[in-house]
Design an enzyme around this catalytic site. Structure first.
Site, PDB file in Angstrom:
ATOM      1  N   ASN A 114      33.856  16.993  47.439  1.00 53.57           N
ATOM      2  CA  ASN A 114      34.517  18.289  47.684  1.00 53.57           C
ATOM      3  C   ASN A 114      33.511  19.240  48.316  1.00 53.57           C
ATOM      4  O   ASN A 114      32.362  19.313  47.872  1.00 53.57           O
ATOM      5  CB  ASN A 114      34.981  18.816  46.302  1.00 53.57           C
ATOM      6  CG  ASN A 114      35.852  20.045  46.355  1.00 53.57           C
ATOM      7  OD1 ASN A 114      36.816  20.083  47.118  1.00 53.57           O
ATOM      8  ND2 ASN A 114      35.535  21.050  45.551  1.00 53.57           N
ATOM      9  N   HIS A 154      38.111  28.026  51.388  1.00 53.59           N
ATOM     10  CA  HIS A 154      37.848  29.447  51.095  1.00 53.59           C
ATOM     11  C   HIS A 154      37.753  30.153  52.443  1.00 53.59           C
ATOM     12  O   HIS A 154      36.704  30.146  53.086  1.00 53.59           O
ATOM     13  CB  HIS A 154      36.544  29.606  50.304  1.00 53.59           C
ATOM     14  CG  HIS A 154      36.624  29.098  48.909  1.00 53.59           C
ATOM     15  ND1 HIS A 154      37.448  29.684  47.962  1.00 53.59           N
ATOM     16  CD2 HIS A 154      36.001  28.064  48.277  1.00 53.59           C
ATOM     17  CE1 HIS A 154      37.315  29.021  46.809  1.00 53.59           C
ATOM     18  NE2 HIS A 154      36.463  28.041  46.978  1.00 53.59           N
ATOM     19  N   GLU A 172      29.931  20.004  46.962  1.00 51.23           N
ATOM     20  CA  GLU A 172      29.092  20.771  47.901  1.00 51.23           C
ATOM     21  C   GLU A 172      27.736  20.124  48.179  1.00 51.23           C
ATOM     22  O   GLU A 172      26.687  20.742  48.000  1.00 51.23           O
ATOM     23  CB  GLU A 172      28.942  22.214  47.383  1.00 51.23           C
ATOM     24  CG  GLU A 172      30.297  22.883  47.221  1.00 51.23           C
ATOM     25  CD  GLU A 172      30.225  24.279  46.585  1.00 51.23           C
ATOM     26  OE1 GLU A 172      29.118  24.778  46.339  1.00 51.23           O
ATOM     27  OE2 GLU A 172      31.304  24.852  46.350  1.00 51.23           O
ATOM     28  N   ASP A 201      41.865  30.070  49.241  1.00 53.88           N
ATOM     29  CA  ASP A 201      42.117  31.514  49.204  1.00 53.88           C
ATOM     30  C   ASP A 201      41.771  32.089  50.569  1.00 53.88           C
ATOM     31  O   ASP A 201      41.075  31.457  51.358  1.00 53.88           O
ATOM     32  CB  ASP A 201      41.407  32.242  48.043  1.00 53.88           C
ATOM     33  CG  ASP A 201      39.932  31.952  47.904  1.00 53.88           C
ATOM     34  OD1 ASP A 201      39.293  31.541  48.893  1.00 53.88           O
ATOM     35  OD2 ASP A 201      39.401  32.156  46.785  1.00 53.88           O
ATOM     36  N   GLU A 211      40.718  24.528  46.905  1.00 50.82           N
ATOM     37  CA  GLU A 211      40.328  25.836  46.372  1.00 50.82           C
ATOM     38  C   GLU A 211      40.793  26.962  47.301  1.00 50.82           C
ATOM     39  O   GLU A 211      40.084  27.948  47.526  1.00 50.82           O
ATOM     40  CB  GLU A 211      38.799  25.908  46.195  1.00 50.82           C
ATOM     41  CG  GLU A 211      38.238  24.819  45.314  1.00 50.82           C
ATOM     42  CD  GLU A 211      36.727  24.920  45.067  1.00 50.82           C
ATOM     43  OE1 GLU A 211      36.129  25.980  45.361  1.00 50.82           O
ATOM     44  OE2 GLU A 211      36.146  23.945  44.577  1.00 50.82           O
TER      45      GLU A 211
HETATM   46  O1  G2I Z   1      32.511  30.150  44.302  1.00 50.09           O
HETATM   47  C1  G2I Z   1      33.833  29.772  44.464  1.00 50.09           C
HETATM   48  C2  G2I Z   1      34.012  28.292  44.208  1.00 50.09           C
HETATM   49  C3  G2I Z   1      33.310  27.486  45.302  1.00 50.09           C
HETATM   50  N1  G2I Z   1      33.516  26.071  45.113  1.00 50.09           N
HETATM   51  C4  G2I Z   1      33.177  25.546  43.807  1.00 50.09           C
HETATM   52  C5  G2I Z   1      33.817  26.361  42.708  1.00 50.09           C
HETATM   53  O2  G2I Z   1      33.416  25.881  41.470  1.00 50.09           O
HETATM   54  C6  G2I Z   1      33.508  27.820  42.861  1.00 50.09           C
HETATM   55  O3  G2I Z   1      34.137  28.499  41.758  1.00 50.09           O
HETATM   56  C7  G2I Z   1      33.505  29.651  41.276  1.00 50.09           C
HETATM   57  C8  G2I Z   1      34.273  30.203  40.107  1.00 50.09           C
HETATM   58  O4  G2I Z   1      35.569  30.527  40.497  1.00 50.09           O
HETATM   59  C9  G2I Z   1      33.558  31.469  39.596  1.00 50.09           C
HETATM   60  O5  G2I Z   1      34.193  31.946  38.419  1.00 50.09           O
HETATM   61  O6  G2I Z   1      32.196  29.354  40.898  1.00 50.09           O
HETATM   62  C10 G2I Z   1      31.482  30.532  40.556  1.00 50.09           C
HETATM   63  C11 G2I Z   1      30.036  30.192  40.322  1.00 50.09           C
HETATM   64  O7  G2I Z   1      29.490  29.564  41.406  1.00 50.09           O
HETATM   65  C12 G2I Z   1      32.117  31.159  39.327  1.00 50.09           C
HETATM   66  O8  G2I Z   1      31.475  32.390  39.040  1.00 50.09           O
HETATM   67  C13 G2I Z   1      30.775  32.424  37.830  1.00 50.09           C
HETATM   68  C14 G2I Z   1      29.950  33.688  37.831  1.00 50.09           C
HETATM   69  O9  G2I Z   1      29.050  33.648  38.936  1.00 50.09           O
HETATM   70  C15 G2I Z   1      29.176  33.791  36.562  1.00 50.09           C
HETATM   71  O10 G2I Z   1      28.476  35.008  36.508  1.00 50.09           O
HETATM   72  C16 G2I Z   1      30.114  33.664  35.371  1.00 50.09           C
HETATM   73  O11 G2I Z   1      29.374  33.604  34.167  1.00 50.09           O
HETATM   74  O12 G2I Z   1      31.648  32.432  36.735  1.00 50.09           O
HETATM   75  C17 G2I Z   1      30.962  32.396  35.512  1.00 50.09           C
HETATM   76  C18 G2I Z   1      31.957  32.235  34.368  1.00 50.09           C
HETATM   77  O13 G2I Z   1      32.867  33.295  34.349  1.00 50.09           O
END
Ligand code: G2I
Length: 461
Positions: free
Chosen positions: A198, A234, A157, A265, A263
């Site tokens: 990415n 996304h 990003e 969805d 990714e």
């Molecule tokens: O945001 C969707 C994706 C966008 N592209 C990059 C990816 O890395 C990103 O993935 C998401 C995860 O799927 C989430 O699970 O990235 C988020 C953070 O930017 C992740 O969320 C975080 C929560 O915001 C936190 O509160 C939590 O502690 O997940 C953490 C672990 O569970």
């Protein structure tokens, strides 16, 4: 891995009065998203995360053959791996790798350099120390996972939506040179991993995709070791499908890099309903077809497979239902089947059909013109979910047809297209819409069901 496709079919013929009914069912035991993707030389994967690996119903599907690849959703990010400077903790990332290796899933490493989920110490470093910290993080992590990941999202990003570079501690300290530096450092640490950049909102053509295109082009021209471009995909049904996605993927591939859907969805404004599910299915189908049409599109990863563990509801209030499996780990036939057909597969279940053939023309009715011929109606369940299903009936043989059946299990039609419905209790009668009078004609409907959804006996006259 090669999987044998076993198809089974049973045919039941029964004569009832002057009507003949044909019931057909077909099942394939081992067609999976991965087996279909692999037939085209690609992988089909799902992201996962550590808390989910203790959910045995979840892991049974993740490792059960549907997928051939996984991406850790959080486990390999900077704040997890190097929460304090120089202290590396690979426990979570290793747990994903261990699961993956035990279940024949290739691992995409995600992600070495990102502005998000970055521990505070990185942002607090003086600019002069940023490059060394960046290179050390990449070197340590990529060395640890050497041979265990086949690809890395090296830089994640880097752009704002208008195509300008996103500010981050790295950009602020090093300008856009941090990107080339990251790729060179990753290559030195793991020469065999495919190195990706990415981003999201680069799936269709537009300012952000153009910026990415120009960056990749200049990196290639400068001899920077970049192997691939990840398109997160996304998507949201309320915002429309990305513009010219296939052509966009192709122009990147033409720069001499691999491309991947990393990714995927497709979210919607809740509540979920059949019309939104149908739109979502077309998005899934279109993304998959776009990848399949591009030789260098190497694989597709959905951002986890079930709504139970989707990131969407906690980020976009009131939105969700973005994945092909619902929160009860039940496949949505709409989205799932759309992926299957996008991958070139045939929908195997839960469709079933009943064909009703009307009486043959009487030999004595051979006067010219012949009496109305056989009218045939074929009833299919094309999609089914808890409480609801979508049916489709195709009619051949007779203009001005009337199709009748009686539901055995209390099913009630809520909506019908292509015909005029009258449902009285369990008895259904459908006549053609004005434009749908002449066979071959098809009409469809949405209906409720509970417990049992038996195929009815259909009569056409
Ligand atoms: O945001 C969707 C994706 C966008 N592209 C990059 C990816 O890395 C990103 O993935 C998401 C995860 O799927 C989430 O699970 O990235 C988020 C953070 O930017 C992740 O969320 C975080 C929560 O915001 C936190 O509160 C939590 O502690 O997940 C953490 C672990 O569970």
């Amino acid at each position: 891995m090669r999987r044998k496709i076993i198809a089974g079919a049973a045919t039941l013929l029964a004569a009832v009065g002057t009507f003949t009914f044909v019931v057909t069912r077909a099942e394939a035991a081992t067609q999976t998203l991965q087996s279909l993707a692999a037939a085209g030389g690609r992988y089909f994967g799902s992201a996962t995360d550590n808390p989910e690996l203790t959910d045995t119903a979840y892991t049974a599907i993740l490792g059960g053959g549907e997928f051939g690849q996984t991406t850790p959703g959080n486990a390999m990010k900077w704040d997890t791996i190097e929460p304090t400077q120089g202290t590396f903790n690979y426990t979570k990332g290793d747990a994903v790798v261990t699961f993956a290796q035990a279940h024949n899933l290739k691992v995409r490493g995600h992600t070495l350099v990102w502005h998000n989920q970055l521990p505070g110490w990185v942002s607090a470093l003086p600019a002069a120390q940023l490059q060394a910290a960046l290179e050390n993080h990449i070197t340590q992590e990529a060395t640890h996972y050497k041979g265990k990941v086949f690809a890395w999202d090296v830089v994640n990003e880097p752009f704002n939506d208008d195509g300008t570079f996103r500010t981050s501690p790295f950009y602020n300290a090093m300008g856009s040179d941090y990107i080339a530096d990251a790729f060179r450092t990753a290559r030195a640490a793991d020469p065999d991993a495919k190195l990706y950049i990415n981003d999201y909102n680069t799936d269709g053509q537009g300012a952000k995709a153009d910026a990415m295109y120009n960056l990749v082009k200049s990196l290639k021209a400068a001899g920077v070791p970049i192997d691939g471009v990840g398109f997160q995909a996304h998507l949201a049904i309320q915002y429309g499908f990305p513009t010219n996605m296939q052509a966009n993927l192709q122009r990147f591939a033409d720069l001499g890099v691999d491309v991947a859907i990393t990714e995927l969805d497709v979210r919607m404004v809740l509540p979920r309903d059949s019309a939104k599910d149908a739109t979502q299915a077309t998005y899934y189908n279109n993304v998959v077809k776009a990848c399949v049409a591009v030789t260098r599109c190497v694989g597709i990863t959905i951002w986890d497979y079930t709504d139970k563990y989707s990131w969407v509801p906690s980020t976009f209030s009131g939105q969700g239902a973005a994945l092909p499996w619902d929160e009860n780990l039940v496949k949505k036939p709409t989205a799932y089947d759309a992926i299957v057909t996008g991958l070139g597969g045939t929908v195997q279940s839960p469709s079933a059909s009943v064909t009703s053939a009307g009486p043959s023309p009487s030999k004595s009715a051979s006067s010219s013109p012949p009496a109305a011929g056989a009218c045939t109606a074929t009833y299919k369940i094309v999609g089914s979910w808890p409480g609801g299903f979508q049916g489709e009936v195709s009619v051949t043989g007779k203009a001005g047809w009337t199709v009748r059946w009686t539901f055995a299990n209390g099913q009630t039609i809520s909506q019908l297209w292509g015909g005029t419905l009258s449902q009285s209790g369990s008895a259904v009668t459908v006549t053609p819409a004005s434009w749908n009078n002449t066979p071959p004609a098809t009409f469809g409907f949405l209906a409720s069901w509970n417990g049992t959804n038996a195929l009815p006996t259909v009569a056409c006259s």
